[in-house]
Design an enzyme around this catalytic site. Structure first.
Site, PDB file in Angstrom:
ATOM      1  N   HIS A   1      -8.571  14.790  -8.712  1.00  0.00           N
ATOM      2  CA  HIS A   1      -7.534  15.812  -8.632  1.00  0.00           C
ATOM      3  C   HIS A   1      -7.427  16.538  -9.974  1.00  0.00           C
ATOM      4  O   HIS A   1      -7.936  16.065 -10.992  1.00  0.00           O
ATOM      5  CB  HIS A   1      -6.181  15.185  -8.301  1.00  0.00           C
ATOM      6  CG  HIS A   1      -6.135  14.503  -6.970  1.00  0.00           C
ATOM      7  ND1 HIS A   1      -6.557  15.098  -5.805  1.00  0.00           N
ATOM      8  CD2 HIS A   1      -5.707  13.261  -6.616  1.00  0.00           C
ATOM      9  CE1 HIS A   1      -6.398  14.269  -4.801  1.00  0.00           C
ATOM     10  NE2 HIS A   1      -5.885  13.141  -5.261  1.00  0.00           N
TER      11      HIS A   1
ATOM     12  N   ASN B   1       0.792  -1.217   0.000  1.00  0.00           N
ATOM     13  CA  ASN B   1       0.000   0.000   0.000  1.00  0.00           C
ATOM     14  C   ASN B   1       0.830   1.275   0.000  1.00  0.00           C
ATOM     15  O   ASN B   1       0.432   2.250  -0.590  1.00  0.00           O
ATOM     16  CB  ASN B   1      -0.912   0.021   1.237  1.00  0.00           C
ATOM     17  CG  ASN B   1      -2.058  -0.948   1.104  1.00  0.00           C
ATOM     18  OD1 ASN B   1      -3.021  -0.689   0.409  1.00  0.00           O
ATOM     19  ND2 ASN B   1      -1.934  -2.087   1.741  1.00  0.00           N
TER      20      ASN B   1
ATOM     21  N   ASN C   1      -2.982   7.493   3.636  1.00  0.00           N
ATOM     22  CA  ASN C   1      -4.403   7.711   3.361  1.00  0.00           C
ATOM     23  C   ASN C   1      -5.222   6.764   4.235  1.00  0.00           C
ATOM     24  O   ASN C   1      -5.062   5.547   4.141  1.00  0.00           O
ATOM     25  CB  ASN C   1      -4.676   7.441   1.878  1.00  0.00           C
ATOM     26  CG  ASN C   1      -6.068   7.849   1.460  1.00  0.00           C
ATOM     27  OD1 ASN C   1      -7.015   7.757   2.244  1.00  0.00           O
ATOM     28  ND2 ASN C   1      -6.214   8.282   0.219  1.00  0.00           N
TER      29      ASN C   1
ATOM     30  N   SER D   1      -4.084  17.490  -4.472  1.00  0.00           N
ATOM     31  CA  SER D   1      -3.341  16.279  -4.135  1.00  0.00           C
ATOM     32  C   SER D   1      -2.542  16.469  -2.845  1.00  0.00           C
ATOM     33  O   SER D   1      -2.180  17.593  -2.466  1.00  0.00           O
ATOM     34  CB  SER D   1      -2.395  15.903  -5.274  1.00  0.00           C
ATOM     35  OG  SER D   1      -1.311  16.819  -5.348  1.00  0.00           O
TER      36      SER D   1
END
Length: 342
Positions: free
Chosen positions: A314, A158, A180, A266
């Site tokens: 984004h 990840n 995140n 972002s």
């Protein structure tokens, strides 16, 4: 709307000149950021900027309020751990395919401070790795029983990889890494069950501080707080910080005024904005939003895979255009070619 051909032409012309920092332009820009955003005071949620009893407003769920009680208050640092222009040279490392074969690892490692932003996904695995598949439990247990961080990274995949395969291009030094919360929710079961795999993945980043948007929306809060509990339980030296939601609001408003119109800017742009206040000189690596490099050669979306992002979330071309504009003014440096460091 930024035209790709216009951006490429502008960038090629800029590359004909050697980049040099314009101290006057940089200081003026940093003064603007200080007035609108003030990272040295508000980048993280601290005991100083968010006293006990504060009714903290979320960044997106503006009708939502989080009451700062004693337990949460103790998790915050007393004050910001960094001050204005504390670091001489900083690197902000994105995940763009422009980094692949760049040989920029040594230059990134030579920076005084390194920020890394993580993608929502890292790598698709072959085989039954998903917890939703019939034999997902076997894979989860295999990951939970793994004895080294590399094995866990293979299982969960990840965070942006800094393993030996990529070191020459992306380096290994990391001082702050963002995570995140959706990754933790989807791949680590909100840390309600298996916690060791997540802890071991973070060990890859050694003593890097972990930064999360706990107060972006109500869904992020509990899982972000659990990250602090997990690292404390494993007696990790890694600090856990939370973005201050008002800082994120202010940064978004500032870049909107410069034409960056998106559902959300972002994380890379947020980190670059903070770095401009915390560092004397800022270098960006892995920031590119196009299927071709400036020479017209096709590249993968990320340096480690070619998985495309969710469309429309984004405004990456607009962000890149602004970065190149700052590069042309000598405010920061954007790296898109091969590095020749040290």
């Amino acid at each position: 709307m930024v035209k790709q051909s216009e951006l490429f032409d502008r960038w090629r012309s800029l590359q004909m000149c050697k980049w040099a920092m314009n101290i006057s332009e940089a200081n003026q820009f940093k003064s603007t950021l200080s007035r609108c955003c003030n990272a040295p005071s508000f980048l993280f949620t601290t005991q100083k900027n968010t006293p006990l009893g504060t009714k903290l407003k979320y960044e997106v769920d503006t009708s939502g309020i989080y009451h700062i009680n004693q337990e949460i208050f103790r998790m915050f640092p007393k004050d910001m751990p960094y001050y204005r222009s504390q670091f001489k040279k900083c690197a902000v490392v994105g995940n763009g395919g422009i980094l692949k074969n760049s040989r920029c690892g040594r230059e990134i490692n030579s920076a005084d401070f390194v920020f890394r932003s993580v993608p929502r996904k890292w790598l698709k695995l072959s085989g039954p790795q998903s917890p939703h598949l019939q034999d997902g439990r076997k894979w989860r247990n295999r990951c939970a029983d793994a004895e080294d961080s590399r094995a866990v990274q293979i299982c969960w995949c990840n965070l942006p990889p800094i393993s030996e395969k990529y070191t020459m291009d992306v380096g290994v030094k990391t001082d702050v890494v963002t995570v995140n919360p959706s990754i933790i929710t989807e791949r680590f079961h909100k840390l309600e069950k298996w916690r060791r795999p997540f802890y071991r993945v973070l060990q890859v980043y050694e003593n890097a501080s972990v930064l999360l948007p706990a107060f972006y929306n109500t869904r992020n809060t509990d899982v972000s707080i659990r990250v602090k509990y997990v690292l404390d339980d494993f007696e990790s030296p890694q600090a856990v910080y939370y973005f201050h939601p008002q800082y994120l609001v202010n940064v978004s408003r500032y870049w909107l005024s410069l034409g960056v119109r998106a559902k959300r800017i972002s994380t890379g742009l947020i980190l670059a904005t903070a770095a401009l206040e915390l560092c004397e000189e800022v270098h960006l690596f892995g920031f590119w939003a196009f299927p071709m490099n400036p020479s017209g050669l096709y590249i993968t979306h990320h340096y480690y895979d070619n998985v495309k992002p969710r469309p429309g979330f984004h405004a990456m071309p607009s962000e890149i255009f602004n970065f190149l504009h700052l590069h042309s003014r000598g405010i920061l440096r954007v790296h898109t070619g091969t590095c020749s460091c040290c």
